[in-house]
Every structure is written in C-alpha cells, then in structure tokens.
Design an enzyme around this catalytic site. Structure first.
Site, PDB file in Angstrom:
ATOM      1  N   ASP A  81       0.853  -1.187   0.000  1.00  0.00           N
ATOM      2  CA  ASP A  81       0.000   0.000   0.000  1.00  0.00           C
ATOM      3  C   ASP A  81       0.885   1.232   0.000  1.00  0.00           C
ATOM      4  O   ASP A  81       2.095   1.159   0.234  1.00  0.00           O
ATOM      5  CB  ASP A  81      -0.927   0.010   1.224  1.00  0.00           C
ATOM      6  CG  ASP A  81      -2.140   0.926   1.038  1.00  0.00           C
ATOM      7  OD1 ASP A  81      -2.285   1.536  -0.039  1.00  0.00           O
ATOM      8  OD2 ASP A  81      -2.938   1.039   1.989  1.00  0.00           O
ATOM      9  N   LYS A  82       0.262   2.375  -0.303  1.00  0.00           N
ATOM     10  CA  LYS A  82       0.939   3.665  -0.197  1.00  0.00           C
ATOM     11  C   LYS A  82       0.069   4.577   0.646  1.00  0.00           C
ATOM     12  O   LYS A  82      -1.145   4.351   0.808  1.00  0.00           O
ATOM     13  CB  LYS A  82       1.214   4.288  -1.567  1.00  0.00           C
ATOM     14  CG  LYS A  82       0.020   4.461  -2.479  1.00  0.00           C
ATOM     15  CD  LYS A  82      -0.844   5.669  -2.265  1.00  0.00           C
ATOM     16  CE  LYS A  82      -0.181   6.973  -2.589  1.00  0.00           C
ATOM     17  NZ  LYS A  82      -1.178   8.098  -2.515  1.00  0.00           N
ATOM     18  N   HIS A  83       0.697   5.592   1.203  1.00  0.00           N
ATOM     19  CA  HIS A  83      -0.056   6.588   1.972  1.00  0.00           C
ATOM     20  C   HIS A  83       0.460   7.959   1.596  1.00  0.00           C
ATOM     21  O   HIS A  83       1.671   8.188   1.528  1.00  0.00           O
ATOM     22  CB  HIS A  83       0.114   6.379   3.477  1.00  0.00           C
ATOM     23  CG  HIS A  83      -0.569   7.440   4.288  1.00  0.00           C
ATOM     24  ND1 HIS A  83      -1.908   7.388   4.590  1.00  0.00           N
ATOM     25  CD2 HIS A  83      -0.098   8.605   4.818  1.00  0.00           C
ATOM     26  CE1 HIS A  83      -2.237   8.471   5.285  1.00  0.00           C
ATOM     27  NE2 HIS A  83      -1.162   9.224   5.426  1.00  0.00           N
ATOM     28  N   SER A  84      -0.462   8.876   1.343  1.00  0.00           N
ATOM     29  CA  SER A  84      -0.108  10.262   1.072  1.00  0.00           C
ATOM     30  C   SER A  84      -0.520  11.128   2.248  1.00  0.00           C
ATOM     31  O   SER A  84      -1.575  10.907   2.859  1.00  0.00           O
ATOM     32  CB  SER A  84      -0.819  10.744  -0.191  1.00  0.00           C
ATOM     33  OG  SER A  84      -0.685  12.147  -0.337  1.00  0.00           O
ATOM     34  N   THR A 121      -9.644  10.332  -1.166  1.00  0.00           N
ATOM     35  CA  THR A 121      -9.932   9.292  -2.150  1.00  0.00           C
ATOM     36  C   THR A 121     -11.354   8.760  -2.008  1.00  0.00           C
ATOM     37  O   THR A 121     -12.016   8.447  -3.010  1.00  0.00           O
ATOM     38  CB  THR A 121      -8.911   8.153  -2.020  1.00  0.00           C
ATOM     39  OG1 THR A 121      -7.596   8.683  -2.246  1.00  0.00           O
ATOM     40  CG2 THR A 121      -9.170   7.052  -3.028  1.00  0.00           C
ATOM     41  N   ARG A 169      -7.361  15.856  18.598  1.00  0.00           N
ATOM     42  CA  ARG A 169      -6.226  16.601  18.039  1.00  0.00           C
ATOM     43  C   ARG A 169      -6.704  17.720  17.135  1.00  0.00           C
ATOM     44  O   ARG A 169      -6.119  18.806  17.106  1.00  0.00           O
ATOM     45  CB  ARG A 169      -5.323  15.656  17.242  1.00  0.00           C
ATOM     46  CG  ARG A 169      -4.467  14.722  18.080  1.00  0.00           C
ATOM     47  CD  ARG A 169      -3.811  13.670  17.205  1.00  0.00           C
ATOM     48  NE  ARG A 169      -2.972  14.288  16.173  1.00  0.00           N
ATOM     49  CZ  ARG A 169      -2.690  13.689  15.007  1.00  0.00           C
ATOM     50  NH1 ARG A 169      -3.187  12.490  14.723  1.00  0.00           N
ATOM     51  NH2 ARG A 169      -1.922  14.296  14.125  1.00  0.00           N
ATOM     52  N   SER A 184      -0.861   7.676  14.127  1.00  0.00           N
ATOM     53  CA  SER A 184      -2.136   7.679  13.421  1.00  0.00           C
ATOM     54  C   SER A 184      -2.028   6.966  12.081  1.00  0.00           C
ATOM     55  O   SER A 184      -2.857   6.103  11.745  1.00  0.00           O
ATOM     56  CB  SER A 184      -2.616   9.120  13.216  1.00  0.00           C
ATOM     57  OG  SER A 184      -3.845   9.152  12.527  1.00  0.00           O
ATOM     58  N   LYS A 188      -3.083   2.335  11.402  1.00  0.00           N
ATOM     59  CA  LYS A 188      -4.049   1.855  10.405  1.00  0.00           C
ATOM     60  C   LYS A 188      -3.368   1.004   9.335  1.00  0.00           C
ATOM     61  O   LYS A 188      -3.907  -0.011   8.902  1.00  0.00           O
ATOM     62  CB  LYS A 188      -4.771   3.049   9.775  1.00  0.00           C
ATOM     63  CG  LYS A 188      -5.618   3.845  10.767  1.00  0.00           C
ATOM     64  CD  LYS A 188      -6.455   4.893  10.079  1.00  0.00           C
ATOM     65  CE  LYS A 188      -5.673   6.074   9.578  1.00  0.00           C
ATOM     66  NZ  LYS A 188      -5.209   6.970  10.659  1.00  0.00           N
ATOM     67  N   LYS A 189      -2.183   1.428   8.903  1.00  0.00           N
ATOM     68  CA  LYS A 189      -1.497   0.673   7.861  1.00  0.00           C
ATOM     69  C   LYS A 189      -1.025  -0.686   8.367  1.00  0.00           C
ATOM     70  O   LYS A 189      -1.070  -1.684   7.643  1.00  0.00           O
ATOM     71  CB  LYS A 189      -0.315   1.490   7.311  1.00  0.00           C
ATOM     72  CG  LYS A 189      -0.752   2.719   6.529  1.00  0.00           C
ATOM     73  CD  LYS A 189      -1.670   2.368   5.361  1.00  0.00           C
ATOM     74  CE  LYS A 189      -2.182   3.563   4.620  1.00  0.00           C
ATOM     75  NZ  LYS A 189      -3.154   3.198   3.558  1.00  0.00           N
TER      76      LYS A 189
END
Length: 436
Positions: A81-84, A121, A169, A184, A188-189
C-alpha cells in the site's frame, strides 16, 4: 499501573513513558475510560515534549491493537500500500493501486475523506454511481483476491482509538505533532496486514508539512517506527507548491485517472510521482530487481491495458458500472457552469497558493467545512497552468467547474489572488528525494 492522570503528568514533565503505560492509556481511550479532556492534555504533552522512537512504536502498536487486523496469508503475491499526507489535485492512489495490482501485488487500500483544503480518495470514489466505499469485510477480501485491489473507507473496527484521538487533536492544535501523525498513519497501515508500505510525504504551501526539513523528519520517523514494527517502508518527498494533476475535484480527478490508465494524456508531474512511488512499491514487494526494470514493468501494464482492466474490475466488484473506463462521460456528470478564467496579463506563472486553491474547491462545494456537509462531486478545477509556464493576456489560466454563476465568480476572485503571474520562469520538480 499509573492512572491516566499520572501518565499525562509524567509525559508533561518530560519523562519517557513505558510501553505498558502507553498501552493502558490507549486502551482507556478505546474503552471510554479516558475522557476527551484527558486525551487533549495527553496530546498537548506529546506535542510539547515529543516522544522517543520506543514511545512512538509503543503508541502505534497499542492503537493498532485496539481494533481488528486484516490477514492475507493465502495470497500468492505481496500485500502493499501507499499513503499520502494529503494534497490538492492528487489522484495518485486511483492510478497507482490498479497499476500495482496488474503487476502482481495485492492492494487492500483503506482510504480517507478530504481534510481541510486537501481532497480525499473516498470522496472521489463516491463520484462513481453505485460505488460502495463501505463494503462488507467479505466483499473487501473477495475484491482484493479477485481484482488485486479494493478501496474502502476506514471502518469503526480499524484502530478505533485513532479516531477518538484524532478528533481531539483536530480541536486542540496538535494535528501537526510528528509522533502523533506517525502513530495515526501506521496504526491503520499495520492493521492492513501489509508486506510493504511506501509513503508520499508532501511538502510546500499546499502540504501539512510546509517545510522540507519537517517533511524529511516525518518520513524518517515513519520509516523507523514501521521498521520496529516489522513493516518494510520507504518514503518519497514530493512537491505540493502547486496542484499535482491537471485537475482537482472529485469527478474530475476520477476522469483524469481513467484517462491516465487508458493510455490517454498523462500530466508529466503526476506521471513522475506515480512512477517514483510505484517503483518503490515494486522493489519493496520484490516484484522488480531495480528501479529501471520497475519502471519498465509499470509502463508495460499501462500500455497493455492491464492496469485499466484492474481498475474497471475493482469498480464493478464494488458496485460501480462495468463500463466506467470505456464510457466515463456516461457516469461522471459535468458541472452546470464550466468556463476558463483568463490570465489578466502577459508573463509566467510565478507562484500558486495551493492551500487557497484547495479551499476554493471546498467553497465551490467540492469539499466539507462540517462533518455532515454534502459534496457536489461535479465541481472543481481543470487545465491548471504550471509554475514557470508562459502565458499571454487572455490565455486560459484555469477552468472553473461550478454549480452556478455566483459560485463561478466567487471562485474566480479567489483564484485570481491565489495564482500570481510575474517574470520568474523557474519550474518546480515533482519529486525531491527518496528515503528508505
């Protein structure tokens, strides 16, 4: 074991917390024994006193373990996976996930909604008629196995402590704390059951990390904490001093992603970021030996149509139309008012206030100012001129897609201030550096 009050006091006074103390506090957050006031005090203490890598790792794992974790032991390829960290005009996930699936990876992507001036997304996917962003766990697993990818909104059973902490936050000025961002993102990842993760860390005036040294610090922390948790991870620092793609807005970005996948126009900056991230993902998943072969593989699945097929299969399996890729204009409705904003003078695009550009899309109705706001998926911006690009007076600067004339005029006024034309013709790179 210390009660929450004493754990907060210890962190406030600069003491390093033990893994057990962090676990007790996080479990109390998930179980409701810790109040919002105590969460706010804790996050402020972390913001002011920072956290060691051991503390960040303990916080991440404790948050992950408050919910359900996915397992993919029966798959015949790597789970990636990727995260931005968020941007404007950033459809990379929509493009990259099907490309990676076509290369033999599996992508169980848990995605978010728009936050502030940045797009999400989930909101983009909801432009597609019938697309289910909250599939059942069975449907999610089945779609990943059969299509190679699935995209879903975060459910309440995935790192639920994170949802409570993040909400606090957001109203206590602690969103930009690096240890809290790390926990955070990675909680999740890690719950996705990944074999590898690539991070797209944005920097510039449209990013949450405006300064490149802060973006680099965040990337380094994420990579180290992921490694401590056993997750191979690398990061690419990319530019957000202007929108990444040719368009920004929910349906418009879906349309651009389809065009990219279907061998249509590829905005060069967008292509550079997609290929940089995709190469890193193939290397982490051991689906390529080096960056050169990785890029060849990524190009081959685009040119063969396999990436577009992967996207179409995922859309259909999650309730969307089977012919979306072939006929996107049938399903992605245009806005009622579509008209270009003309350049007021000759010159070069010298500066873009990307945050204000993102907020102009929110004002058009393409984002939320409150949790319950309804999004108009049709609106947005397209045809961006790039920083350093030469314009003559009257040339199209950007095209505004609005619900009505009043909204168009309001956006035009905001964009006229956000996009500066001058004499500098310096262009900006799309990718700054890669860290691993």
């Amino acid at each position: 074991m210390l009660p929450p009050r004493d754990i907060i006091k210890a962190k406030r006074d600069g003491r390093e917390l033990t893994a057990d103390e962090i676990e007790v506090f996080v479990d109390g957050v998930a179980g409701g024994q810790v109040s919002d006031a105590q969460i706010g005090a804790f996050t402020m203490a972390v913001c002011l006193q920072n956290m060691s890598m051991a503390e960040q790792s303990a916080l991440t794992l404790a948050m992950r373990d408050t919910g359900h974790c996915l397992h993919w032991s029966d798959l015949d390829g790597p789970v990636l996976d990727k995260h931005s960290t968020g941007g404007v005009g950033d459809p990379v996930s929509l493009i990259l996930a099907p490309m990676l699936a076509a290369c033999g990876a599996y992508i169980p992507m848990i995605t978010g909604r728009g936050l502030g001036h940045t797009g999400g997304t989930v909101d983009k996917l909801e432009s597609i008629p019938g697309f289910n962003t909250h599939p059942s766990e069975h449907t999610f697993y089945h779609t990943v196995r059969k299509a190679g990818l699935a995209m879903t909104a975060q459910g309440g059973d995935l790192a639920p402590a994170d949802a409570r902490i993040y909400a606090v936050r957001d109203v206590t000025a602690t969103v930009d704390s690096i240890p809290l961002i790390v926990a955070s993102i990675l909680s999740k990842k890690l719950a996705e059951g990944l074999d590898g993760l690539v991070l797209d860390i944005k920097t510039g005036n449209g990013a949450f990390m405006c300064k490149r040294n802060r973006a680099r610090d965040l990337a380094a922390n994420l990579i180290e904490v992921a490694g401590l948790a056993g997750l191979p991870c690398s990061a690419v620092i990319t530019d957000m001093n202007q929108p990444l793609a040719r368009s920004a807005g929910n349906a418009l970005e879906i349309m651009e992603a389809i065009e990219f996948l279907a061998n249509g126009y590829r905005q060069p900056r967008l292509e550079d970021v997609v290929m940089s991230l995709g190469s890193e993902m193939l290397l982490l998943g051991r689906l390529a030996e080096n960056k050169a072969t990785a890029r060849l593989t990524l190009n081959s699945v685009l040119e063969s149509g396999m990436a577009a097929e992967s996207f179409a299969r995922m859309v259909n399996m999650q309730g969307g139309p089977a012919d979306l890729v072939d006929h996107p204009e049938k399903y992605l409705s245009p806005a009622p008012v579509v008209r270009a904003l003309a350049a007021p003078v000759d010159g070069f695009v010298e500066f873009m206030d990307t945050r204000e550009i993102g907020l102009s899309i929110v004002s058009l109705g393409g984002g939320r100012t409150g949790f319950d706001d309804t999004i108009d998926h049709r609106v947005g911006l397209s045809g961006f001129c790039l920083v350093g690009e030469k314009l003559n007076k009257g040339d199209p600067l950007v095209t505004i897609h609005a619900a009505d004339e009043t909204a168009w005029l309001s956006a035009a006024e905001a964009l006229s201030e956000a996009i500066v034309i001058g004499q500098s013709k310096d262009a900006l790179p799309a990718v700054y550096e890669q860290l691993s």
